[in-house]
Structure formats: structure tokens, C-alpha cells
Design an enzyme around this catalytic site. Structure first.
Site, mmCIF file in Angstrom:
data_model
loop_
_atom_site.group_PDB
_atom_site.id
_atom_site.type_symbol
_atom_site.label_atom_id
_atom_site.label_comp_id
_atom_site.label_asym_id
_atom_site.label_seq_id
_atom_site.Cartn_x
_atom_site.Cartn_y
_atom_site.Cartn_z
ATOM 1 N N HIS A 70 0.855 -1.183 0.000
ATOM 2 C CA HIS A 70 0.000 0.000 0.000
ATOM 3 C C HIS A 70 0.895 1.238 0.000
ATOM 4 O O HIS A 70 1.592 1.487 0.976
ATOM 5 C CB HIS A 70 -0.912 0.002 1.233
ATOM 6 C CG HIS A 70 -1.859 -1.170 1.257
ATOM 7 N ND1 HIS A 70 -3.128 -1.122 0.708
ATOM 8 C CD2 HIS A 70 -1.707 -2.438 1.726
ATOM 9 C CE1 HIS A 70 -3.719 -2.311 0.860
ATOM 10 N NE2 HIS A 70 -2.875 -3.127 1.468
ATOM 11 N N ARG A 72 -0.444 4.251 -0.756
ATOM 12 C CA ARG A 72 -1.357 5.266 -0.186
ATOM 13 C C ARG A 72 -1.554 6.527 -1.020
ATOM 14 O O ARG A 72 -2.279 7.419 -0.601
ATOM 15 C CB ARG A 72 -0.898 5.682 1.217
ATOM 16 C CG ARG A 72 -0.726 4.543 2.212
ATOM 17 C CD ARG A 72 -2.021 3.856 2.538
ATOM 18 N NE ARG A 72 -1.902 2.967 3.704
ATOM 19 C CZ ARG A 72 -2.641 1.907 3.895
ATOM 20 N NH1 ARG A 72 -3.578 1.565 3.020
ATOM 21 N NH2 ARG A 72 -2.492 1.168 4.969
ATOM 22 N N ASN A 102 -6.691 0.805 -2.812
ATOM 23 C CA ASN A 102 -7.575 1.402 -1.790
ATOM 24 C C ASN A 102 -7.042 2.762 -1.334
ATOM 25 O O ASN A 102 -6.765 2.997 -0.165
ATOM 26 C CB ASN A 102 -7.806 0.455 -0.605
ATOM 27 C CG ASN A 102 -6.536 0.013 0.096
ATOM 28 O OD1 ASN A 102 -5.444 0.109 -0.450
ATOM 29 N ND2 ASN A 102 -6.673 -0.488 1.318
ATOM 30 N N ASP A 160 -8.849 -5.089 -2.330
ATOM 31 C CA ASP A 160 -8.150 -5.409 -1.082
ATOM 32 C C ASP A 160 -8.534 -4.476 0.057
ATOM 33 O O ASP A 160 -8.698 -3.276 -0.117
ATOM 34 C CB ASP A 160 -6.635 -5.328 -1.289
ATOM 35 C CG ASP A 160 -5.896 -5.761 -0.043
ATOM 36 O OD1 ASP A 160 -6.077 -6.913 0.376
ATOM 37 O OD2 ASP A 160 -5.152 -4.945 0.531
ATOM 38 N N HIS A 187 -9.179 -10.464 -1.457
ATOM 39 C CA HIS A 187 -9.079 -10.367 0.005
ATOM 40 C C HIS A 187 -10.198 -11.278 0.508
ATOM 41 O O HIS A 187 -11.364 -10.895 0.485
ATOM 42 C CB HIS A 187 -9.300 -8.910 0.417
ATOM 43 C CG HIS A 187 -9.343 -8.679 1.898
ATOM 44 N ND1 HIS A 187 -8.380 -7.953 2.557
ATOM 45 C CD2 HIS A 187 -10.231 -9.053 2.836
ATOM 46 C CE1 HIS A 187 -8.669 -7.908 3.849
ATOM 47 N NE2 HIS A 187 -9.795 -8.560 4.045
ATOM 48 N N HIS A 240 -2.815 -12.678 0.983
ATOM 49 C CA HIS A 240 -2.524 -12.901 2.415
ATOM 50 C C HIS A 240 -3.308 -14.046 3.078
ATOM 51 O O HIS A 240 -4.048 -13.822 4.035
ATOM 52 C CB HIS A 240 -2.698 -11.616 3.216
ATOM 53 C CG HIS A 240 -3.911 -10.768 2.916
ATOM 54 N ND1 HIS A 240 -5.180 -11.273 2.866
ATOM 55 C CD2 HIS A 240 -4.032 -9.438 2.675
ATOM 56 C CE1 HIS A 240 -6.025 -10.295 2.613
ATOM 57 N NE2 HIS A 240 -5.357 -9.170 2.485
ATOM 58 N N ASP A 320 2.191 -7.167 2.102
ATOM 59 C CA ASP A 320 1.004 -6.431 2.551
ATOM 60 C C ASP A 320 1.438 -5.236 3.405
ATOM 61 O O ASP A 320 0.819 -4.928 4.437
ATOM 62 C CB ASP A 320 0.013 -7.315 3.310
ATOM 63 C CG ASP A 320 -1.347 -6.621 3.490
ATOM 64 O OD1 ASP A 320 -1.533 -5.512 2.941
ATOM 65 O OD2 ASP A 320 -2.208 -7.172 4.188
ATOM 66 N N HIS A 324 0.448 3.099 8.440
ATOM 67 C CA HIS A 324 -0.578 3.964 9.051
ATOM 68 C C HIS A 324 0.111 5.022 9.909
ATOM 69 O O HIS A 324 1.275 4.855 10.296
ATOM 70 C CB HIS A 324 -1.526 3.126 9.912
ATOM 71 C CG HIS A 324 -2.438 2.242 9.125
ATOM 72 N ND1 HIS A 324 -3.434 2.723 8.301
ATOM 73 C CD2 HIS A 324 -2.486 0.886 9.011
ATOM 74 C CE1 HIS A 324 -4.066 1.708 7.723
ATOM 75 N NE2 HIS A 324 -3.499 0.576 8.128
HETATM 76 O O1 DOR Z 1 -4.191 -5.134 7.486
HETATM 77 C C1 DOR Z 1 -4.560 -4.726 6.390
HETATM 78 N N1 DOR Z 1 -4.387 -3.442 6.038
HETATM 79 N N2 DOR Z 1 -5.152 -5.566 5.535
HETATM 80 C C2 DOR Z 1 -5.718 -5.142 4.409
HETATM 81 O O2 DOR Z 1 -6.237 -5.955 3.681
HETATM 82 C C3 DOR Z 1 -5.746 -3.700 4.082
HETATM 83 C C4 DOR Z 1 -4.604 -3.015 4.708
HETATM 84 C C5 DOR Z 1 -4.698 -1.504 4.643
HETATM 85 O O3 DOR Z 1 -5.036 -0.972 3.588
HETATM 86 O O4 DOR Z 1 -4.337 -0.847 5.631
#
Ligand code: DOR
Length: 440
Positions: A70, A72, A102, A160, A187, A240, A320, A324
Site C-alpha cells: 500500500h 497510499r 484502496n 483489497d 481479500h 494474504h 502487505d 498507518h
Molecule cells: O491489514 C490490512 N491493512 N489488511 C488489508 O487488507 C488492508 C490493509 C490496509 O489498507 O491498511
């Protein structure tokens, strides 16, 4: 000519069946040769415009390929950007990454996909392949323009973060995957069964009073998708995987000729739900950095995932990488955003399997290079002559302590903070250019 020589390393290229002490020669960004050179010393002295790096005692392998991360961008630049995420990828030895859609907005159209490709061209340090959504806005109601996105460069399609609940839409999506020539990455999670759970349903969930996600929430989705992939002859890739029965289902489906590939993450291979309870090592319980979707499972699941790597049921290890912010994680466990920032710890963590004699290094390299490259039909993952010189130099025995503040990723959310890892990325090259170096 611009020449770079990596001399005296153990070269492992599972695609070509190479595992030997050899020199890798790179001319103008392409692999020129892999082999032993008796005249190595003389050449080093005599030639100009040539850089030679002594990699004796180290491992030289194709750059790693991550099918699932990701980045972002656009929309969540406080969590990560293409620049920071690809810098983290380079530090982790990844030279090719596939990024999930996403974002905000989600990657639904050819122009969204084109935007990521051009942004990555401007700010990315490694090769970036976008994944488009399966359904518009990942809302699960209407299919996205998959063929257009494939033409624009999307390498796969995924919602996902959530699963496609409608059986009918998933059936259509798999049928389209044949036309688009790109896999559907699922997913796998039955949202009703998952019932807003935040950890694996089991002893730890009961102990901590947290809502559990039963294994069947994943397995029912895996089983459905395999049935639909068989019926449509679509291309299915399962993201995953986390449970023992999921691996069994994939193994059986492969034996029946279903066109399916599957990945597991380093954290599902090495950590269990015990980590949420504090890991028995003085760590505080309820560490929100252990919250991830799917959740960390039990030890039997972990063992089954490993068995799947060994017998070929699982094709690839994918990070994965889900960065954050501190705010996203500095809250109650069940309020925390799920995800682990994983690009920079993947190799060191996975080396625990090698040092523990559970996996050999050539197989680990395979699962990080040609395994994933084949799953998405990417032109990567090998040191073949003439290929772009995407190369990683690894130090299997170098020890280091995970310091999340030193991550290149904006996401400091790792349950591994403070862990000692043995296995380090020394050098990462993309097209022959150094994108990461940790001197000995
Ligand atoms: O833990 C996860 N975080 N699993 C996912 O499928 C999405 C991801 C996210 O986008 O933070």
C-alpha cells in the site's frame, strides 16, 4: 560503457537454477554476465569507468518482487507516499512493487492507473505496478473498467481491504480476468462471519475480551472463489492467506487444474495471535501494531502456511505493507486501523525461517522473486543476461535491531520494534543504479 561488477558473492537465481560463487557483471544497467572469471584481478586494475564491489561472503539475488503493498497515493499521503514507500521498498531489497488501489480516490479507471504510473516515474525509486479495483470505489456494486485499466498498465485487480461479497459480481470479475489477461486478487473474508472481529477467534481473543474473526470467514471466501475460478476459468490470486484450511483448499484446487496462485505475508508466517497478548516476553498486550487483516492466527495455521511454501501450494511471499499514522494506531485495539508496515523488516524476519532450518535460502529467494513475478506475469525476478539489472545483495548473518524511527516508510506501525533480526539488505540496484546501500 558503464560497467558495474559484483565479485565473489554467492549468486542465487532460482529461475535459472543458479546457486554458486560467481561474479555478476552489469553493463549500462543490464545483466551482462553471471559466472566465474579467472582474470578478475587483472580486469579490475585495467579497465576505466568500471566500479567493482567486493561482495564475498554475501548473497547476490534478483531484486525482490512484492505483489502486495500500500503506497497510499493519492489521498493518504499522511500514511505514505510513492516516494517514501518506494524508498522503504529499496531498503527492503524490493525492486518491483505492486500497489493496492484502496487509495482516495480508489484506482478505478485507466486515468487513475496512468496517474500512479506517471507519479511513480517522477518520484518512485523502484518499479511500481498499480493494481486496479474490481468494483467501482470498492463498493462491491458495479465492476470497474478492467480492460481499460489493463491497457493502461494495471497488472491485476483487487478490492483489497474488503472482499467482494456478491457471488455474481465475483463470477463476472473472474470471467473478465480472462479477457483482461490479469488476475483477480481476492481479500478473502466473509464480512458477515468476520462480524467486525479484530483478532483471530481463539484463546487469545477470549483472554483479552476482543471480538474474534473465525478461520471460516476466510476459508468460505477461498472456497467460493476457487469454485468460481474453476467455473469461469478465470485467473485468481488469493491474497494474504492465513489459515491451514485455506492452504489445503488451494492445494486441492491446483491439483484439479484451477488457475490459482496464492501469497502469504511474513507476519502470518512468523507471528501468531500470542503477540497480541504480549508474546510472553514482557511486551504489553493490546499492541495495536499487531492488529492486521486477516488477523495473526495460531501456531498450527503458521505451520500450515510454511508447509504450503515448501510444497508449492503457495507461490509467493508478499509484504502487505500497510503503513498507518501514529493517530491511526494510538487508540483502543478495536478502533485501530489494521495493518503492518512491513517492507523494511520482511527479509530480516523471514530469515528466522532460514536460520531455524525451516526453509532454505534458495527457496526463500524463489518466493520473493520468480514466484511472485510469474503469478502476475511480470518481467522481473531473474538475473538472465540482457534483463534489467534489478539486483539485491544480502548479508544473511548480519544482525540488527528494528528501530521504527529509522524506517524510510512513513508508517512506523510495526510490532517488531526493538526485535533483533539476523539478515540484512546491503545493496539494492534498479536498472543497475544503486537505490539503497548499507555499508558493511
Ligand atoms: O491489514 C490490512 N491493512 N489488511 C488489508 O487488507 C488492508 C490493509 C490496509 O489498507 O491498511
Amino acid at each position: 560503457m558503464n560497467r558495474l561488477r559484483l565479485i565473489g558473492g554467492r549468486v542465487i537465481d532460482p529461475h535459472q537454477g543458479i546457486d554458486e560463487i560467481a561474479d555478476v557483471v552489469i553493463d549500462d544497467g543490464l545483466i551482462a554476465s553471471v559466472g566465474t572469471r579467472a582474470d578478475r584481478g587483472r580486469q579490475r586494475e585495467s579497465s576505466n569507468g568500471e566500479r567493482t564491489i567486493d561482495v564475498r561472503g554475501l548473497v547476490v539475488a534478483p531484486g525482490f518482487v512484492d505483489l502486495h503493498c500500500h503506497l497510499r497515493e493519492p489521498g493518504f499521503e499522511d500514511k505514505e507516499t510513492i516516494a517514501s514507500g518506494t524508498r522503504a521498498a529499496a531498503a527492503g531489497g524490493f525492486t518491483t512493487v505492486c500497489c493496492m488501489p484502496n487509495t482516495n480516490p480508489t484506482l478505478d479507471t485507466a486515468s487513475d492507473v496512468g496517474w500512479v504510473i506517471s507519479a511513480a516515474g517522477r518520484t518512485g525509486l523502484v518499479r511500481v505496478h498499480p493494481i486496479g479495483t474490481i468494483t467501482k470505489g470498492q463498493k462491491g456494486a458495479e465492476l470497474s473498467e478492467m480492460a481499460d485499466m489493463a491497457a493502461a498498465g494495471a497488472v491485476a485487480f483487487s478490492d483489497d481491504g474488503r472482499s467482494v461479497d456478491s457471488n455474481l459480481l465475483m463470477r463476472h470479475a473472474l470471467a473478465y480476468s480472462r479477457i483482461a489477461g490479469r488476475p483477480i486478487v481476492d481479500h478473502c473474508e466473509d464480512a458477515v462471519l468476520a462480524d467486525c472481529g479484530v483478532v483471530h477467534e481463539g484463546r487469545v481473543a477470549s483472554l483479552l475480551g476482543l471480538r474474534g474473526v473465525p478461520s471460516e470467514a476466510e476459508e468460505i471466501a477461498v472456497a467460493r472463489d476457487l469454485v468460481l475460478a474453476r467455473a469461469t476459468q478465470g485467473r485468481l490470486h488469493l491474497a494474504h492467506l492465513s489459515t491451514a484450511a485455506s492452504v489445503d483448499l488451494v492445494r486441492e484446487a491446483k491439483a484439479r487444474g484451477v488457475r490459482v496462485t496464492a501469497e502469504v505475508t511474513p507476519h502470518h508466517l512468523l507471528l501468531t495471535d500470542d503477540w497480541v497478548a504480549g508474546n510472553g516476553s514482557g511486551r504489553p498486550p493490546y499492541d495495536t501494531n499487531c492488529r492486521v487483516s486477516p488477523p495473526l492466527r495460531g501456531n498450527e495455521d503458521r505451520a500450515a502456511l510454511l508447509a504450503g511454501l515448501l510444497d508449492g501450494a503457495i507461490d509467493a511471499i508478499a509484504t502487505d505493507h500497510a503503513p498507518h499514522t501514529v493517530v491511526d494506531k494510538d487508540c483502543e485495539f478495536d478502533q485501530a486501523a489494521p495493518g503492518i508496515s512491513g517492507l523494511e523488516t520482511a527479509f530480516g524476519l523471514l530469515m528466522r525461517l532460514v536460520h531455524g532450518s525451516q526453509l532454505d535460502l534458495p527457496r526463500l529467494v524463489r518466493l520473493l522473486t520468480i514466484g511472485p513475478a510469474r503469478a502476475f506475469a511480470l518481467n522481473a525476478g531473474s538475473l538472465e543476461i540482457g534483463a534489467p539489472a534489478d539486483v539485491v545483495v544480502l548479508d544473511p548473518s548480519a544482525e540488527w535491531t528494528v528501530d521504527v524511527e529509522r524506517f524510510y516508510s512513513k508508517g512506523k506501525n510495526s510490532p517488531l520494534a526493538g526485535e533483533r533480526l539476523r539478515g540484512m539488505v546491503r545493496l539494492t540496484l534498479v536498472g543497475g543504479q544503486v537505490v539503497h546501500e548499507t555499508p558493511r
